[in-house]
Write an enzyme that holds these catalytic residues in place. Structure first.
Site, short mmCIF file in Angstrom:
data_model
loop_
_atom_site.label_atom_id
_atom_site.label_comp_id
_atom_site.label_asym_id
_atom_site.label_seq_id
_atom_site.Cartn_x
_atom_site.Cartn_y
_atom_site.Cartn_z
N ARG A 207 38.74 33.47 30.67
CA ARG A 207 38.44 34.46 29.53
C ARG A 207 39.19 34.31 28.37
NH1 ARG A 207 39.16 37.50 34.60
NH2 ARG A 207 37.10 38.75 35.19
N HIS B 297 36.42 37.35 39.64
CA HIS B 297 35.63 38.59 39.68
C HIS B 297 36.16 39.25 40.91
CE1 HIS B 297 31.90 36.34 37.51
NE2 HIS B 297 32.60 37.03 36.49
#
Length: 277
Positions: free
Chosen positions: A137, A246
């Site tokens: 990210r 995740h």
């Protein structure tokens, strides 16, 4: 009764920050809808049950997009789930959950990534390769420190301060070594005047690079490319989920849908019976 609920919300936020280890910013995103909901809602007892009617709140947020609405409703349900652990059972009414259309990610093709890299300066190349090689990210890239680097892997701190290790590769290691030797950052990989690059500065570097080859692209598309390329080359969905950081396979599952769409498109353009005469 509502005064007691404000105290319970405070307990829930304390739980998120101190037990679940959510960041202060994440806790703030939980706090705002809960307080707004409680002000706009009706709380009462009926037939021995405590009823939380959020109809007025649901009407107030009805013009927001579906994803935002569902996120706020999910926050409310998570709070009520927390109360259940304290044996406080609340019946929720007026939620009327909205189904949001799940949009497939839009990864950049490998050819376009390579084309962009050919036009990149040293810093742009390293930014793109770190995101594409490790599925980072943009916030994780901004927080990447020298101490997180290793010849065999990098250590990434993701959402909820959860750490994960991602295998490194020779190409990135060599570029990192050269960049660090020349730029001599003190703590973070990307620094300017001894201060780490902001998320926006890193985003701009990616956008500016891809603009050179006539493409409007974002760092998150490079993260999508990381996931889809791994999947298309046989990586297990469980492993991809871990590498992306995740919290559940549900978030990673969207890439399997993308993979199916790609295979279907390839079939329709290559199978003799699918071609138009």
């Amino acid at each position: 009764m509502k005064e007691d609920f404000f105290k319970l919300i405070d307990q829930y936020l304390h739980y998120l920050q101190n037990i679940k280890k959510y960041s202060p910013l994440t806790v703030k995103t939980y706090k705002a809808p809960l307080l707004d909901m409680l002000v706009q809602s009706e709380l009462y007892e009926e037939d021995g049950r405590i009823i939380l009617d959020i109809t007025k709140y649901r009407i107030k947020i009805s013009r927001q997009n579906n994803k935002t609405i569902n996120k706020k409703l999910s926050t409310i349900r998570s709070f009520l789930g927390f109360l259940e652990t304290k044996n406080i059972i609340i019946t929720l009414t007026g939620a009327n959950s909205v189904k949001s259309a799940q949009t497939l990610p839009k990864p950049l093709s490998t050819d376009k990534i390579y084309e962009a890299l050919e036009n990149a300066d040293e810093k742009q190349k390293l930014i793109v390769l770190l995101i594409y090689s490790f599925g980072l990210r943009i916030s994780e890239l901004a927080d990447l420190k020298l101490s997180h680097l290793n010849k065999t892997h990098i250590t990434v701190t993701g959402k909820g301060d959860k750490q994960r290790q991602i295998p490194s590769n020779k190409t990135v290691n060599e570029l990192l070594e050269k960049y660090i030797e020349e730029k001599k950052p003190k703590e973070f990989i990307f620094e300017k005047n001894s201060k780490k690059y902001t998320i926006r500065q890193l985003q701009y570097a990616v956008e500016k690079l891809f603009k050179k080859i006539g493409i409007k692209a974002t760092p998150h598309q490079l993260r999508h490319s990381f996931a889809t390329d791994l999947l298309n080359n046989g990586a297990r969905i469980n492993d991809i989920s871990e590498l992306l950081g995740h919290s559940s396979l549900k978030a990673t599952g969207i890439y399997t849908k993308l993979n199916t769409n790609i295979k279907l498109k390839q079939y329709n353009t290559s199978h003799p019976l699918s071609k138009k005469k």
